[in-house]
Design a protein around this motif. Structure first.
Motif, PDB file in Angstrom:
ATOM      1  N   LEU A 192      63.239  18.362  55.296  1.00 29.42           N
ATOM      2  CA  LEU A 192      63.441  19.097  54.032  1.00 29.42           C
ATOM      3  C   LEU A 192      64.779  18.714  53.419  1.00 29.42           C
ATOM      4  N   LYS A 193      65.795  18.653  54.256  1.00 26.60           N
ATOM      5  CA  LYS A 193      67.148  18.341  53.785  1.00 26.60           C
ATOM      6  C   LYS A 193      67.222  16.935  53.205  1.00 26.60           C
ATOM      7  N   GLU A 194      66.617  15.984  53.935  1.00 25.07           N
ATOM      8  CA  GLU A 194      66.720  14.589  53.496  1.00 25.07           C
ATOM      9  C   GLU A 194      65.764  14.235  52.366  1.00 25.07           C
ATOM     10  N   ARG A 195      64.575  14.779  52.420  1.00 28.45           N
ATOM     11  CA  ARG A 195      63.531  14.285  51.505  1.00 28.45           C
ATOM     12  C   ARG A 195      63.191  15.237  50.370  1.00 28.45           C
ATOM     13  N   ILE A 196      63.413  16.532  50.567  1.00 36.24           N
ATOM     14  CA  ILE A 196      62.951  17.475  49.545  1.00 36.24           C
ATOM     15  C   ILE A 196      64.108  18.114  48.789  1.00 36.24           C
ATOM     16  N   THR A 197      65.029  18.749  49.500  1.00 33.96           N
ATOM     17  CA  THR A 197      66.079  19.504  48.814  1.00 33.96           C
ATOM     18  C   THR A 197      66.900  18.594  47.909  1.00 33.96           C
ATOM     19  N   ASN A 198      67.165  17.378  48.413  1.00 33.88           N
ATOM     20  CA  ASN A 198      67.996  16.473  47.602  1.00 33.88           C
ATOM     21  C   ASN A 198      67.174  15.534  46.725  1.00 33.88           C
ATOM     22  N   ALA A 199      65.841  15.742  46.735  1.00 34.09           N
ATOM     23  CA  ALA A 199      64.985  14.792  45.977  1.00 34.09           C
ATOM     24  C   ALA A 199      65.171  14.956  44.485  1.00 34.09           C
TER      25      ALA A 199
ATOM     26  N   ARG B  79      46.019   8.237  50.534  1.00 26.40           N
ATOM     27  CA  ARG B  79      46.498   6.970  49.923  1.00 26.40           C
ATOM     28  C   ARG B  79      47.105   7.200  48.540  1.00 26.40           C
ATOM     29  N   LYS B  80      46.731   8.322  47.897  1.00 23.61           N
ATOM     30  CA  LYS B  80      47.272   8.595  46.548  1.00 23.61           C
ATOM     31  C   LYS B  80      48.606   9.361  46.594  1.00 23.61           C
ATOM     32  N   VAL B  81      49.032   9.764  47.805  1.00 25.39           N
ATOM     33  CA  VAL B  81      50.223  10.630  47.904  1.00 25.39           C
ATOM     34  C   VAL B  81      51.492   9.851  47.563  1.00 25.39           C
ATOM     35  N   ARG B  82      52.271  10.399  46.640  1.00 21.93           N
ATOM     36  CA  ARG B  82      53.564   9.779  46.287  1.00 21.93           C
ATOM     37  C   ARG B  82      54.738  10.699  46.635  1.00 21.93           C
ATOM     38  N   VAL B  83      54.444  11.923  47.022  1.00 21.30           N
ATOM     39  CA  VAL B  83      55.531  12.854  47.388  1.00 21.30           C
ATOM     40  C   VAL B  83      55.904  12.627  48.855  1.00 21.30           C
ATOM     41  N   PRO B  84      57.084  13.109  49.273  1.00 21.62           N
ATOM     42  CA  PRO B  84      57.477  12.934  50.679  1.00 21.62           C
ATOM     43  C   PRO B  84      56.451  13.545  51.634  1.00 21.62           C
ATOM     44  N   ALA B  85      56.281  12.887  52.772  1.00 14.76           N
ATOM     45  CA  ALA B  85      55.305  13.380  53.754  1.00 14.76           C
ATOM     46  C   ALA B  85      55.905  13.272  55.151  1.00 14.76           C
TER      47      ALA B  85
END
Ligand code: MLT
Length: 251
Positions: free
Chosen positions: A244-251, A184-190
């Motif tokens: 990864l492409k949508e949520r992490i690399t371009n984050a 519930r505390k997670v704010r990073v992409p999952a």
């Protein structure tokens, strides 16, 4: 800079579980795929009970050694329990979270009893019989029939593990914490990955994890049981590649 992806294997397996990901995702991320303590080639001393927190501490040490500050965690089944223990303790080091074929809940009484029986079995008889008995629960009936090479790969992977490592981690899993509050505390992409025919972690076990992380992406892998990374590696890798492409690399 590409992200670092830390692949955490399941039970009672080793880092070779991830061969297809090490190959298929190396253009997307720097990949770390260690053997957890006592598994595969790892021969560090084993405590009687290897908790999920202790596995997470080993991984923190690995990141420190490698000079990696933040990481995308990808845990499969027991690896997911370890990823959630890591996340609880070092959330600032987690840039993203992939939970595959896993759950955030604890064992019920029958589950704990089954762990005790497994510990007895491997301590008394070694891994061979367990390996033969387990493999059918990890793969779909279709894979069991049509892909003898995968069946043999998984059977052999289980059979070559040290009984002491399996026993210590089984006892550690029996003691693990409920992690819904952590999620519930997670704010990073999952990203949550489930197998359509996973009998150990049926797709509905992901629902409470999804409720705890409403922003998470969820992908159902068709024709897949508990080990999507090798049973349907193209779908597994494709889901991670896109995420990864949508949520992490371009984050
Ligand atoms: C695993 O695949 O890591 C195990 O099935 C997890 C468990 O026994 O809970």
């Amino acid at each position: 800079m590409p992200p670092t992806l830390l692949l955490i294997h399941g039970f009672p397996l080793d880092a070779t579980l991830w061969s297809e990901q090490v190959e298929g995702l190396s253009a997307d991320a720097r990949i770390l795929a260690p053997d957890l303590r006592g598994f595969g080639a790892d021969r560090r001393p084993l405590p009687e009970v290897m908790t999920m927190e202790a596995h997470a501490e080993d991984l923190r040490d690995l990141l420190d050694e490698q000079g990696v500050d933040r990481v995308v965690l990808c845990g499969l089944s027991m690896g997911g329990y370890v990823a959630m223990a890591f996340l609880e303790r070092w959330p600032e080091r987690v840039a993203g979270l992939i939970l595959a074929h896993t759950r955030a809940s604890v064992d019920d009484e029958a589950g704990r009893q089954a762990r005790m029986e497994l510990v007895h079995e491997v301590t008394e008889r070694g891994m061979e019989r367990l390996a033969r008995g387990m493999v059918g629960g990890l793969l779909t009936p279709r894979t069991m029939q049509r892909h003898p090479e995968l069946v043999e790969r998984v059977r052999a992977m289980i059979a070559r593990q040290q009984p002491e490592a399996a026993a210590a981690s089984a006892l550690g899993m029996a003691q693990r914490m409920d992690r819904h509050a952590t999620l519930r505390k997670v704010r990073v992409p999952a990203l949550i990955l489930v197998g359509e025919h996973d009998r150990l972690m049926p797709p509905h076990t992901a629902e409470p994890m999804r409720e705890a992380m409403p922003h998470a992406d969820l992908v159902m892998l068709p024709e897949t049981a508990h080990l999507g990374c090798l049973e349907f590696s193209m779908g597994f890798n494709g889901a991670i590649h896109r995420w990864l492409k949508e949520r992490i690399t371009n984050a």
